[in-house]
Design an enzyme around this catalytic site. Structure first.
Site, PDB file in Angstrom:
ATOM      1  N   ARG A 156      17.157  31.257 -68.629  1.00 53.49           N
ATOM      2  CA  ARG A 156      17.345  32.611 -67.778  1.00 53.49           C
ATOM      3  C   ARG A 156      15.961  32.370 -66.770  1.00 53.49           C
ATOM      4  NH1 ARG A 156      21.642  33.078 -69.710  1.00 53.49           N
ATOM      5  NH2 ARG A 156      22.680  34.666 -70.526  1.00 53.49           N
ATOM      6  N   SER A 224      23.548  41.443 -70.893  1.00 51.50           N
ATOM      7  CA  SER A 224      22.747  41.631 -72.028  1.00 51.50           C
ATOM      8  C   SER A 224      21.248  42.221 -71.499  1.00 51.50           C
ATOM      9  CB  SER A 224      22.073  39.924 -72.406  1.00 51.50           C
ATOM     10  OG  SER A 224      23.142  39.259 -72.769  1.00 51.50           O
ATOM     11  N   GLU A 320      16.226  41.591 -69.814  1.00 54.74           N
ATOM     12  CA  GLU A 320      16.844  40.386 -69.038  1.00 54.74           C
ATOM     13  C   GLU A 320      16.963  41.005 -67.682  1.00 54.74           C
ATOM     14  OE1 GLU A 320      20.523  37.588 -68.587  1.00 54.74           O
ATOM     15  OE2 GLU A 320      20.166  39.799 -68.189  1.00 54.74           O
TER      16      GLU A 320
HETATM   17  P1  FAD Z   1      21.978  41.341 -58.619  1.00 46.81           P
HETATM   18  O1  FAD Z   1      21.891  41.886 -59.883  1.00 46.81           O
HETATM   19  O2  FAD Z   1      22.591  41.810 -57.240  1.00 46.81           O
HETATM   20  O3  FAD Z   1      20.481  40.507 -58.233  1.00 46.81           O
HETATM   21  C1  FAD Z   1      19.718  39.896 -59.346  1.00 46.81           C
HETATM   22  C2  FAD Z   1      18.266  39.371 -58.864  1.00 46.81           C
HETATM   23  O4  FAD Z   1      18.525  38.146 -57.948  1.00 46.81           O
HETATM   24  C3  FAD Z   1      17.875  40.332 -58.065  1.00 46.81           C
HETATM   25  O5  FAD Z   1      16.374  40.209 -58.610  1.00 46.81           O
HETATM   26  C4  FAD Z   1      17.874  40.241 -56.678  1.00 46.81           C
HETATM   27  O6  FAD Z   1      16.737  40.608 -55.808  1.00 46.81           O
HETATM   28  C5  FAD Z   1      18.080  38.705 -56.809  1.00 46.81           C
HETATM   29  N1  FAD Z   1      18.974  38.129 -55.777  1.00 46.81           N
HETATM   30  C6  FAD Z   1      20.281  38.375 -55.725  1.00 46.81           C
HETATM   31  N2  FAD Z   1      21.020  37.682 -54.709  1.00 46.81           N
HETATM   32  C7  FAD Z   1      19.903  37.046 -53.961  1.00 46.81           C
HETATM   33  C8  FAD Z   1      19.813  36.069 -53.042  1.00 46.81           C
HETATM   34  N3  FAD Z   1      20.591  35.712 -52.146  1.00 46.81           N
HETATM   35  N4  FAD Z   1      18.544  35.506 -52.746  1.00 46.81           N
HETATM   36  C9  FAD Z   1      17.579  35.968 -53.363  1.00 46.81           C
HETATM   37  N5  FAD Z   1      17.559  36.949 -54.446  1.00 46.81           N
HETATM   38  C10 FAD Z   1      18.720  37.322 -54.669  1.00 46.81           C
HETATM   39  N6  FAD Z   1      24.327  36.522 -67.002  1.00 46.81           N
HETATM   40  C11 FAD Z   1      24.244  35.266 -67.439  1.00 46.81           C
HETATM   41  O7  FAD Z   1      23.413  34.468 -67.359  1.00 46.81           O
HETATM   42  N7  FAD Z   1      25.276  34.979 -68.353  1.00 46.81           N
HETATM   43  C12 FAD Z   1      26.284  35.663 -68.881  1.00 46.81           C
HETATM   44  O8  FAD Z   1      27.052  35.252 -69.723  1.00 46.81           O
HETATM   45  C13 FAD Z   1      26.164  36.875 -68.380  1.00 46.81           C
HETATM   46  N8  FAD Z   1      27.131  38.045 -68.541  1.00 46.81           N
HETATM   47  C14 FAD Z   1      27.387  39.386 -68.087  1.00 46.81           C
HETATM   48  C15 FAD Z   1      28.202  40.004 -68.342  1.00 46.81           C
HETATM   49  C16 FAD Z   1      28.298  41.465 -67.569  1.00 46.81           C
HETATM   50  C17 FAD Z   1      29.177  42.211 -68.160  1.00 46.81           C
HETATM   51  C18 FAD Z   1      27.408  41.544 -66.674  1.00 46.81           C
HETATM   52  C19 FAD Z   1      27.490  43.056 -66.165  1.00 46.81           C
HETATM   53  C20 FAD Z   1      26.413  40.917 -66.335  1.00 46.81           C
HETATM   54  C21 FAD Z   1      26.297  39.530 -66.960  1.00 46.81           C
HETATM   55  N9  FAD Z   1      25.236  38.688 -66.669  1.00 46.81           N
HETATM   56  C22 FAD Z   1      25.211  37.310 -67.248  1.00 46.81           C
HETATM   57  C23 FAD Z   1      24.217  38.969 -65.697  1.00 46.81           C
HETATM   58  C24 FAD Z   1      24.526  38.654 -64.148  1.00 46.81           C
HETATM   59  O9  FAD Z   1      25.934  38.432 -64.015  1.00 46.81           O
HETATM   60  C25 FAD Z   1      23.986  37.555 -63.685  1.00 46.81           C
HETATM   61  O10 FAD Z   1      22.540  37.686 -63.711  1.00 46.81           O
HETATM   62  C26 FAD Z   1      24.096  37.299 -62.132  1.00 46.81           C
HETATM   63  O11 FAD Z   1      23.816  36.006 -61.564  1.00 46.81           O
HETATM   64  C27 FAD Z   1      23.606  38.424 -61.250  1.00 46.81           C
HETATM   65  O12 FAD Z   1      24.366  38.420 -60.059  1.00 46.81           O
HETATM   66  P2  FAD Z   1      24.314  39.568 -58.822  1.00 46.81           P
HETATM   67  O13 FAD Z   1      24.922  39.196 -57.642  1.00 46.81           O
HETATM   68  O14 FAD Z   1      24.922  40.670 -59.292  1.00 46.81           O
HETATM   69  O15 FAD Z   1      22.734  39.819 -58.759  1.00 46.81           O
HETATM   70  N1  EPU Z   2      25.136  39.065 -83.226  1.00 43.56           N
HETATM   71  C1  EPU Z   2      25.209  39.818 -84.167  1.00 43.56           C
HETATM   72  N2  EPU Z   2      25.598  40.840 -84.036  1.00 43.56           N
HETATM   73  C2  EPU Z   2      26.510  41.339 -83.185  1.00 43.56           C
HETATM   74  C3  EPU Z   2      26.696  40.175 -82.000  1.00 43.56           C
HETATM   75  C4  EPU Z   2      26.097  39.009 -82.041  1.00 43.56           C
HETATM   76  O1  EPU Z   2      24.213  39.528 -85.020  1.00 43.56           O
HETATM   77  O2  EPU Z   2      27.077  42.333 -82.970  1.00 43.56           O
HETATM   78  C5  EPU Z   2      24.314  37.526 -83.337  1.00 43.56           C
HETATM   79  C6  EPU Z   2      25.158  36.386 -83.801  1.00 43.56           C
HETATM   80  O3  EPU Z   2      24.256  35.814 -84.679  1.00 43.56           O
HETATM   81  C7  EPU Z   2      25.901  35.604 -83.041  1.00 43.56           C
HETATM   82  C8  EPU Z   2      24.539  35.758 -81.907  1.00 43.56           C
HETATM   83  O4  EPU Z   2      24.241  36.999 -81.984  1.00 43.56           O
HETATM   84  O5  EPU Z   2      26.187  34.266 -83.110  1.00 43.56           O
HETATM   85  C9  EPU Z   2      25.029  35.377 -80.585  1.00 43.56           C
HETATM   86  O6  EPU Z   2      25.753  36.364 -80.001  1.00 43.56           O
HETATM   87  P1  EPU Z   2      26.640  35.920 -78.650  1.00 43.56           P
HETATM   88  O7  EPU Z   2      27.305  34.803 -78.925  1.00 43.56           O
HETATM   89  O8  EPU Z   2      27.547  37.036 -78.401  1.00 43.56           O
HETATM   90  O9  EPU Z   2      25.550  35.672 -77.480  1.00 43.56           O
HETATM   91  P2  EPU Z   2      24.246  36.249 -77.169  1.00 43.56           P
HETATM   92  O10 EPU Z   2      23.240  35.562 -77.637  1.00 43.56           O
HETATM   93  O11 EPU Z   2      24.201  37.825 -77.755  1.00 43.56           O
HETATM   94  C10 EPU Z   2      24.164  35.195 -74.915  1.00 43.56           C
HETATM   95  C11 EPU Z   2      23.940  35.456 -73.463  1.00 43.56           C
HETATM   96  C12 EPU Z   2      25.092  36.016 -72.628  1.00 43.56           C
HETATM   97  C13 EPU Z   2      26.353  34.941 -72.833  1.00 43.56           C
HETATM   98  C14 EPU Z   2      26.406  34.807 -74.380  1.00 43.56           C
HETATM   99  C15 EPU Z   2      27.418  33.533 -74.272  1.00 43.56           C
HETATM  100  C16 EPU Z   2      21.664  36.155 -73.334  1.00 43.56           C
HETATM  101  C17 EPU Z   2      20.404  37.150 -73.155  1.00 43.56           C
HETATM  102  N3  EPU Z   2      22.741  36.336 -73.239  1.00 43.56           N
HETATM  103  O12 EPU Z   2      24.393  36.460 -75.732  1.00 43.56           O
HETATM  104  O13 EPU Z   2      24.767  36.223 -71.586  1.00 43.56           O
HETATM  105  O14 EPU Z   2      27.281  35.536 -72.478  1.00 43.56           O
HETATM  106  O15 EPU Z   2      25.187  34.201 -74.974  1.00 43.56           O
HETATM  107  O16 EPU Z   2      26.938  32.295 -74.141  1.00 43.56           O
HETATM  108  O17 EPU Z   2      21.059  34.868 -73.414  1.00 43.56           O
HETATM  109  C18 EPU Z   2      23.861  38.174 -70.112  1.00 43.56           C
HETATM  110  O18 EPU Z   2      23.001  37.381 -69.722  1.00 43.56           O
HETATM  111  O19 EPU Z   2      24.175  39.179 -69.600  1.00 43.56           O
HETATM  112  C19 EPU Z   2      24.938  37.675 -70.973  1.00 43.56           C
HETATM  113  C20 EPU Z   2      25.956  38.517 -71.355  1.00 43.56           C
END
Ligand code: FAD
Ligand code: EPU
Length: 332
Positions: A156, A224, A320
């Site tokens: 991240r 997250s 995050e």
């Molecule tokens: P924004 O929220 O619009 O911007 C994020 C940041 O990037 C801001 O600081 C902004 O200024 C900057 N930025 C955006 N575009 C540019 C650019 N072109 N140049 C310079 N800076 C820029 N993230 C994960 O890593 N793994 C996951 O599994 C994951 N799951 C998610 C699930 C859900 C339901 C949601 C809502 C979010 C999740 N995220 C996850 C977080 C998110 O999807 C990522 O951080 C994504 O990359 C954000 O993209 P955005 O365009 O919406 O960014």
């Molecule tokens: N867990 C619990 N209780 C729950 C859910 C999860 O105890 O209700 C514990 C379990 O031990 C489980 C662990 O958390 O094994 C991990 O859970 P999960 O696989 O859902 O992943 P996470 O660590 O919570 C991260 C990323 C997600 C990404 C998933 C899958 C971060 C901050 N988040 O979540 O990214 O989708 O792994 O790889 O690293 C995001 O960044 O917005 C995001 C959703």
């Protein structure tokens, strides 16, 4: 004033002085020139950004589109403009039989934001595919390129959240995807797949994500809320004495990553509500907005979680998501 409710997935009631959509590097340059020294922030699809209250500045939404590819004997080189939707890029590659991105399916947001926090899921982080990131360098007014190594990726993290924070606008990203595709299926539910194809992994990731994570179209959230903390093996050993079930993932010889969801779950926060903000019942690392939530309520709940985790586990949770108040980004 311009409402920001549809422009960030947490959908708190908020607005900005103005929102300008830019679709090309030249539009970006002219818009920045017009803004002179007035405050602005860059936005993609707002899925990692929470507007806590009205922002006293301009939001520059990056909406440039286009995907092209070239190939060498061993690799595909896919270049996407910053405003492309990430999941559409994953689909585009899959349809062209260019594999590798399937573990990162359904992550919301734009291509341009993806390198900022080195998006990751289901055992894969974006950095492994980055060939080059092109950005507009604000101090010099020039387009520049960074190689994967120069982006200083970590969990991240990247140079764009540190040294280049406030000075780079990403304009396009080039990914290098090997023709000799190897599956990555060691994370969680992916382990159930036997000799999976890229499409099998894609389907499974989509299924698991749809089951676990709330859909922002239906329930406001930004994924997250906190990062998974990385702690010393010494602290982890101490915690294990009181909490034998505490999970961990190895980072290096002296550190482990602990799932923040487990810490928050263990403290009983699942389902906890402050006004319109809730700690999600199936993924407690996600905070949600039922549509009536406010920035203050979100900060109250997030700070309560962080304080309790600190008191009980001696671990400091970092947010995050990017939090924006009236003047710009703030820390929790
Ligand atoms: P924004 O929220 O619009 O911007 C994020 C940041 O990037 C801001 O600081 C902004 O200024 C900057 N930025 C955006 N575009 C540019 C650019 N072109 N140049 C310079 N800076 C820029 N993230 C994960 O890593 N793994 C996951 O599994 C994951 N799951 C998610 C699930 C859900 C339901 C949601 C809502 C979010 C999740 N995220 C996850 C977080 C998110 O999807 C990522 O951080 C994504 O990359 C954000 O993209 P955005 O365009 O919406 O960014
Ligand atoms: N867990 C619990 N209780 C729950 C859910 C999860 O105890 O209700 C514990 C379990 O031990 C489980 C662990 O958390 O094994 C991990 O859970 P999960 O696989 O859902 O992943 P996470 O660590 O919570 C991260 C990323 C997600 C990404 C998933 C899958 C971060 C901050 N988040 O979540 O990214 O989708 O792994 O790889 O690293 C995001 O960044 O917005 C995001 C959703």
């Amino acid at each position: 004033m311009q409402t920001l409710v549809p422009f960030h997935t947490f959908s708190l009631n908020s607005s900005a002085n103005a929102l300008i959509e830019v679709v090309s590097s030249s539009e970006l340059v002219s818009t920045l020139a017009n803004l002179k020294s007035s405050p602005y922030i860059i936005l993609g699809e707002g899925s990692n950004t929470v507007f806590l209250e009205d922002y006293q500045g301009t939001v520059l939404k990056i909406s440039s589109k286009g995907i092209t590819f070239e190939q060498s004997e061993n690799d595909f080189y896919v270049t996407a403009q910053a405003g492309e939707n990430w999941h559409q890029l994953v689909l585009w590659c899959l349809q062209k039989q260019i594999y590798g991105l399937e573990n990162l399916a359904l992550i919301p947001g734009t291509v341009g934001a993806a390198p900022i926090q080195n998006i990751g899921a289901y055992g894969v982080e974006l950095e492994r595919f980055i060939h080059q990131v092109e950005y507009f360098d604000l101090p010099t007014g020039q387009l520049k390129n960074l190689s994967r190594q120069a982006c200083q990726f970590a969990y991240r993290e990247s140079i764009f959240k540190n040294q280049l924070l406030h000075s780079a606008v990403i304009t396009q990203v080039t990914l290098k995807l090997a023709k000799d595709w190897q599956s990555v299926a060691h994370y969680g539910e992916l382990k159930t797949l036997v000799q999976p194809t890229a499409k099998d992994i894609f389907d499974k990731v989509v299924e698991v994500r749809k089951n676990k994570l709330p859909d922002p179209q239906k329930l406001g959230n930004a994924g997250s809320f906190f990062k998974n903390p990385i702690i010393s093996t010494g602290l982890f050993a101490k915690l294990q004495q009181n909490w034998p079930a505490i999970p961990s993932y190895p980072v290096d010889t002296s550190q482990v990553k602990v799932p923040a969801a487990w810490l928050i779950d263990s403290l009983g926060f699942k389902g906890k509500k402050v006004g319109g903000i809730t700690c999600h019942h199936s993924q407690p690392l996600v905070l949600t907005n039922d549509g009536s939530g406010t920035g203050q309520e979100l900060l109250l709940l997030a700070r309560e979680i962080r304080t309790k985790v600190q008191q009980v586990f001696s671990i400091t949770l970092e947010n995050e998501v990017r939090l924006i108040d009236k003047n710009g980004a703030i820390l929790l």
